[in-house]
Design a protein around this motif. Structure first.
Motif, mmCIF file in Angstrom:
data_model
loop_
_atom_site.group_PDB
_atom_site.id
_atom_site.type_symbol
_atom_site.label_atom_id
_atom_site.label_comp_id
_atom_site.label_asym_id
_atom_site.label_seq_id
_atom_site.Cartn_x
_atom_site.Cartn_y
_atom_site.Cartn_z
ATOM 1 N N PRO A 192 12.161 -1.841 78.794
ATOM 2 C CA PRO A 192 12.786 -2.964 79.498
ATOM 3 C C PRO A 192 13.543 -2.495 80.734
ATOM 4 C CG PRO A 192 14.144 -2.337 77.641
ATOM 5 C CD PRO A 192 12.932 -1.437 77.600
ATOM 6 N N GLY A 193 12.905 -1.710 81.531
ATOM 7 C CA GLY A 193 13.553 -1.178 82.717
ATOM 8 C C GLY A 193 13.069 -1.857 83.977
ATOM 9 N N THR A 194 13.638 -1.425 85.106
ATOM 10 C CA THR A 194 13.310 -2.005 86.404
ATOM 11 C C THR A 194 12.980 -0.891 87.390
ATOM 12 O OG1 THR A 194 14.796 -3.877 86.019
ATOM 13 C CG2 THR A 194 14.161 -3.439 88.297
ATOM 14 N N LEU A 195 11.890 -1.071 88.107
ATOM 15 C CA LEU A 195 11.521 -0.146 89.167
ATOM 16 C C LEU A 195 11.961 -0.765 90.485
ATOM 17 C CD1 LEU A 195 10.041 2.616 89.259
ATOM 18 C CD2 LEU A 195 8.021 1.371 90.013
ATOM 19 N N GLU A 196 12.890 -0.096 91.186
ATOM 20 C CA GLU A 196 13.446 -0.614 92.426
ATOM 21 C C GLU A 196 12.876 0.165 93.612
ATOM 22 O OE1 GLU A 196 17.638 -0.238 91.964
ATOM 23 O OE2 GLU A 196 17.788 -1.968 90.606
ATOM 24 N N LEU A 197 12.374 -0.554 94.601
ATOM 25 C CA LEU A 197 11.778 0.049 95.793
ATOM 26 C C LEU A 197 12.468 -0.500 97.021
ATOM 27 C CD1 LEU A 197 8.010 -0.532 94.841
ATOM 28 C CD2 LEU A 197 9.470 1.376 94.163
ATOM 29 N N ARG A 198 12.819 0.393 97.922
ATOM 30 C CA ARG A 198 13.329 -0.046 99.222
ATOM 31 C C ARG A 198 12.927 0.985 100.255
ATOM 32 N NH1 ARG A 198 18.738 1.747 100.771
ATOM 33 N NH2 ARG A 198 19.352 3.499 99.436
ATOM 34 N N GLY A 199 12.658 0.506 101.454
ATOM 35 C CA GLY A 199 12.225 1.424 102.496
ATOM 36 C C GLY A 199 11.844 0.694 103.753
ATOM 37 N N ARG A 200 10.807 1.237 104.433
ATOM 38 C CA ARG A 200 10.335 0.637 105.684
ATOM 39 C C ARG A 200 8.816 0.632 105.682
ATOM 40 N NH1 ARG A 200 13.621 -0.792 109.545
ATOM 41 N NH2 ARG A 200 15.824 -0.333 109.270
ATOM 42 N N ASP A 201 8.238 -0.439 106.222
ATOM 43 C CA ASP A 201 6.785 -0.557 106.219
ATOM 44 C C ASP A 201 6.177 0.140 107.431
ATOM 45 O OD1 ASP A 201 7.133 -2.260 108.396
ATOM 46 O OD2 ASP A 201 6.751 -4.090 107.255
ATOM 47 N N ASP A 202 4.882 -0.037 107.628
ATOM 48 C CA ASP A 202 4.179 0.639 108.721
ATOM 49 C C ASP A 202 4.675 0.221 110.098
ATOM 50 O OD1 ASP A 202 2.756 1.702 106.657
ATOM 51 O OD2 ASP A 202 0.911 0.578 107.031
ATOM 52 N N ASP A 203 5.277 -0.968 110.191
ATOM 53 C CA ASP A 203 5.826 -1.465 111.464
ATOM 54 C C ASP A 203 7.322 -1.239 111.572
ATOM 55 O OD1 ASP A 203 3.312 -2.466 112.365
ATOM 56 O OD2 ASP A 203 3.549 -4.194 111.031
ATOM 57 N N ASN A 204 7.891 -0.431 110.652
ATOM 58 C CA ASN A 204 9.309 -0.092 110.632
ATOM 59 C C ASN A 204 10.207 -1.269 110.246
ATOM 60 O OD1 ASN A 204 11.214 1.914 110.711
ATOM 61 N ND2 ASN A 204 10.816 2.493 112.838
ATOM 62 N N HIS A 205 9.651 -2.257 109.583
ATOM 63 C CA HIS A 205 10.457 -3.360 109.076
ATOM 64 C C HIS A 205 10.974 -3.008 107.680
ATOM 65 C CE1 HIS A 205 7.758 -5.985 111.817
ATOM 66 N NE2 HIS A 205 8.857 -5.626 112.465
ATOM 67 N N PRO A 206 12.213 -3.409 107.351
ATOM 68 C CA PRO A 206 12.738 -3.095 106.018
ATOM 69 C C PRO A 206 11.969 -3.809 104.913
ATOM 70 C CG PRO A 206 14.246 -4.529 107.228
ATOM 71 C CD PRO A 206 13.196 -4.120 108.190
ATOM 72 N N ILE A 207 11.798 -3.125 103.792
ATOM 73 C CA ILE A 207 11.147 -3.715 102.625
ATOM 74 C C ILE A 207 12.007 -3.441 101.404
ATOM 75 C CG2 ILE A 207 8.753 -3.668 103.442
ATOM 76 C CD1 ILE A 207 8.374 -0.999 102.155
ATOM 77 N N GLN A 208 11.992 -4.364 100.457
ATOM 78 C CA GLN A 208 12.758 -4.210 99.227
ATOM 79 C C GLN A 208 12.082 -5.018 98.114
ATOM 80 O OE1 GLN A 208 16.924 -4.351 99.830
ATOM 81 N NE2 GLN A 208 17.448 -4.411 97.652
ATOM 82 N N HIS A 209 11.830 -4.346 96.988
ATOM 83 C CA HIS A 209 11.189 -5.002 95.859
ATOM 84 C C HIS A 209 11.832 -4.508 94.570
ATOM 85 C CE1 HIS A 209 7.965 -6.649 98.340
ATOM 86 N NE2 HIS A 209 7.785 -5.438 98.852
ATOM 87 N N SER A 210 11.812 -5.353 93.573
ATOM 88 C CA SER A 210 12.303 -4.991 92.253
ATOM 89 C C SER A 210 11.287 -5.486 91.219
ATOM 90 C CB SER A 210 13.675 -5.625 91.997
ATOM 91 O OG SER A 210 14.170 -5.258 90.727
ATOM 92 N N PHE A 211 10.828 -4.569 90.361
ATOM 93 C CA PHE A 211 9.798 -4.907 89.382
ATOM 94 C C PHE A 211 10.355 -4.694 87.974
ATOM 95 C CE2 PHE A 211 7.546 -3.710 93.238
ATOM 96 C CZ PHE A 211 6.562 -4.686 93.348
ATOM 97 N N SER A 212 10.418 -5.767 87.188
ATOM 98 C CA SER A 212 10.892 -5.657 85.811
ATOM 99 C C SER A 212 9.856 -4.981 84.924
ATOM 100 C CB SER A 212 11.249 -7.035 85.253
ATOM 101 O OG SER A 212 10.130 -7.906 85.319
ATOM 102 N N ARG A 213 8.617 -4.979 85.368
ATOM 103 C CA ARG A 213 7.560 -4.227 84.691
ATOM 104 C C ARG A 213 7.182 -3.043 85.575
ATOM 105 N NH1 ARG A 213 3.464 -9.064 82.643
ATOM 106 N NH2 ARG A 213 4.990 -10.152 81.299
ATOM 107 N N PRO A 214 7.583 -1.835 85.179
ATOM 108 C CA PRO A 214 7.357 -0.665 86.040
ATOM 109 C C PRO A 214 5.917 -0.495 86.498
ATOM 110 C CG PRO A 214 8.831 -0.094 84.250
ATOM 111 C CD PRO A 214 8.348 -1.493 83.966
ATOM 112 N N GLN A 215 4.953 -0.791 85.633
ATOM 113 C CA GLN A 215 3.564 -0.570 86.017
ATOM 114 C C GLN A 215 3.152 -1.442 87.200
ATOM 115 O OE1 GLN A 215 1.676 1.864 85.043
ATOM 116 N NE2 GLN A 215 3.297 2.585 83.690
ATOM 117 N N GLU A 216 3.755 -2.623 87.320
ATOM 118 C CA GLU A 216 3.472 -3.463 88.489
ATOM 119 C C GLU A 216 4.015 -2.814 89.756
ATOM 120 O OE1 GLU A 216 4.998 -7.345 87.744
ATOM 121 O OE2 GLU A 216 3.544 -7.807 86.159
ATOM 122 N N GLY A 217 5.176 -2.202 89.611
ATOM 123 C CA GLY A 217 5.739 -1.475 90.748
ATOM 124 C C GLY A 217 4.896 -0.281 91.141
ATOM 125 N N PHE A 218 4.381 0.449 90.142
ATOM 126 C CA PHE A 218 3.515 1.588 90.432
ATOM 127 C C PHE A 218 2.230 1.133 91.132
ATOM 128 C CE2 PHE A 218 5.545 3.884 86.630
ATOM 129 C CZ PHE A 218 6.469 4.500 87.458
#
Length: 388
Positions: A192-218
Motif C-alpha cells: 500500500p505504498g505510493t510512487l512519487e515522481l517529479r521532474g521536467r519533461d522534454d520541453d523543460n516543463h515541470p511534471i509531477q505524478h503520484s501513483f498509489s499502485r507502484p507498478q503503474e508508476g513504473f
C-alpha cells in the motif's frame, strides 16, 4: 587588419540549423564573438554545417558587421568552434555527418572536441581515486526491476537524467513512500505504498505524478525513458535552507596561451518545487560567495571555494588526456547540507549567461574573449607550422 578582405585568421562558429531571420540559436553569443573577433584580429563567421557547398568547399555564413548581420559566401575556415546544440536524434545525425565530412574533405580542425555523454564521462573520472569524494554513485538505467532494487537501497529516492541531455530537461526524481514511512524493505504492486515522481519533461516543463499502485508508476517511467539511455544516481538533497535546489557553475577555458584558466563561478538557484536549478528551467543566478555565506558557516565557505577551484582546475586536463583537445568546460557542483560538494555535470558546450545575470562583467567578458584568444593561439601556431 581590414576585416572585409579575405583572411587566414578566420574562426567558424558552428550552429544547428534553425528557422527565422537568423536561422541559428545563439544569436546574441555569436554577435559577441564577432565583436570580440574584430577586437583581436579574427574574422568570425557563423554557419550550420548543413549549409556547406561541397563542390567548392564554401559556405553561406553570417557575419556581424556595422551593427547588423549579413549573409555572405566564404571559403570554409581552417578552424571551427562547435556550438551545435541538438534538439533531436535526427538533427544530431545529419549535422554530425556534415561535421565529419567537413573535417575530412576540407581539413577543418575543431577548436575543441565535444565530450561524450554522462555515463562515459563518469566512467572516465571514476578511475581517478582523487575524484571519488565528489562523484555520486552512478549507474545506467537497466529497466524497472533494477530501478526497484535501487529504490530499496536509497530511501531518499533516485534521480534519473538522460545520458545526453542538457538544461535539466527530461530529469526525474523517483521516490517510494510506504504508508508515510521513509523506507521499505521491498516494492511491489501489492504494497500500500505510493510512487512519487517529479521532474521536467522534454520541453523543460515541470511534471509531477503520484501513483498509489507502484507498478503503474513504473510503467509511466518506462514510457518516459523510451529507448533513450538514462543514468541513475541516488537523489541528493542539494537545496538551500529554504528548500530551493541550487548548484554552482564553474567555467574553465583555455586562454590566449593555450592554458586552462578558471574564468568564473556563480550559483544557480531553482524554484522550490523544481528538481533542477538551470536558468532554462526558471532558475536564477546569484554571486557565489555571498550566496554560500548565506547558507553555510563561515569556516565552510572558504573551504568550499578552495575545493571547487582545485577540482575544477584538475578535471579538464584529466579529460583532455583521455578524449583529446578541449577548449572549455562547464562544471556543475551540488553542495549538500553537510557542506560536501558533489560533481553533477560536465559540459563541453557550456553557457555563460550566469555571469551577466550576477553582474560579474569581467567574467562575462572573459567568457566570450577566451574562445577567440584561444582560437588565435591555435591558428597562429597552425599557420606557423604549415608555413615552415
Amino acid at each position: 587588419m581590414n576585416m572585409s578582405e579575405p583572411s587566414a585568421l578566420t574562426l567558424g562558429v558552428l550552429q544547428c540549423e534553425g528557422t527565422g531571420t537568423l536561422p541559428f540559436a545563439e544569436a546574441e553569443y555569436c554577435r559577441k564573438l564577432c565583436i570580440a573577433g574584430r577586437k583581436h584580429g579574427i574574422r568570425v563567421i557563423v554557419f550550420s554545417p548543413l549549409w556547406i557547398q561541397w563542390g567548392d568547399c564554401t559556405v553561406h555564413a553570417f557575419v556581424y558587421e556595422k551593427s547588423r548581420w549579413e549573409r555572405r559566401t566564404f571559403p570554409l575556415p581552417r578552424l571551427a568552434y562547435d556550438r551545435c546544440a541538438y534538439s533531436n536524434p535526427q538533427q544530431y545525425r545529419k549535422t554530425q555527418a556534415a561535421i565529419i565530412r567537413m573535417k575530412q574533405l576540407a581539413n577543418v580542425t575543431l577548436l575543441g572536441i565535444g565530450l561524450r555523454g554522462k555515463w562515459d564521462i563518469y566512467r572516465s573520472m571514476r578511475k581517478d581515486l582523487s575524484l571519488s569524494p565528489i562523484l555520486p554513485p552512478t549507474r545506467l538505467f537497466a529497466g524497472i526491476s533494477s530501478l526497484a532494487a535501487l529504490l530499496n537501497r536509497y530511501h531518499g529516492g533516485l534521480f534519473l537524467k538522460p545520458h545526453g541531455g542538457t538544461h535539466g530537461k527530461s530529469t526525474l526524481h523517483v521516490r517510494y513512500r510506504d504508508n508515510d514511512k521513509e523506507k521499505t524493505d521491498s516494492i511491489s504492486a501489492a504494497l500500500p505504498g505510493t510512487l512519487e515522481l517529479r521532474g521536467r519533461d522534454d520541453d523543460n516543463h515541470p511534471i509531477q505524478h503520484s501513483f498509489s499502485r507502484p507498478q503503474e508508476g513504473f510503467a509511466w517511467i518506462e514510457q518516459f525513458v523510451g529507448k533513450r539511455r538514462f543514468v541513475i544516481q541516488p537523489y541528493l538533497s542539494l537545496v538551500t535552507q529554504e528548500g530551493e535546489p541550487f548548484d554552482v557553475r564553474v567555467l574553465m577555458q583555455k586562454n590566449g596561451n593555450g592554458r586552462w584558466v578558471l574564468t568564473g563561478m556563480a550559483a544557480r538557484v531553482g524554484q522550490p518545487d523544481s528538481v533542477t536549478s538551470n536558468l532554462h528551467g526558471g532558475g536564477r543566478a546569484v554571486s557565489v560567495i555571498p550566496f554560500l555565506e548565506s547558507q553555510f558557516e563561515p569556516n565552510h565557505v572558504h573551504r568550499l571555494i578552495e575545493q571547487l577551484s582545485t577540482y575544477s582546475e584538475y578535471i579538464p586536463p584529466l579529460l583532455e588526456a583521455q578524449y583529446g583537445r578541449i577548449s572549455e568546460i562547464g562544471l556543475d557542483y551540488g553542495i549538500d547540507r553537510k557542506a560536501r560538494p558533489w560533481l553533477l555535470e560536465v559540459n563541453s558546450k557550456p553557457g555563460r549567461s550566469v555571469f551577466r545575470h550576477t553582474g560579474e562583467y569581467e567574467a562575462a567578458l572573459q567568457s566570450v574573449e577566451n574562445p577567440i584568444l584561444y582560437a588565435r593561439h591555435v591558428l597562429v601556431r597552425y599557420l606557423r607550422r604549415v608555413s615552415s
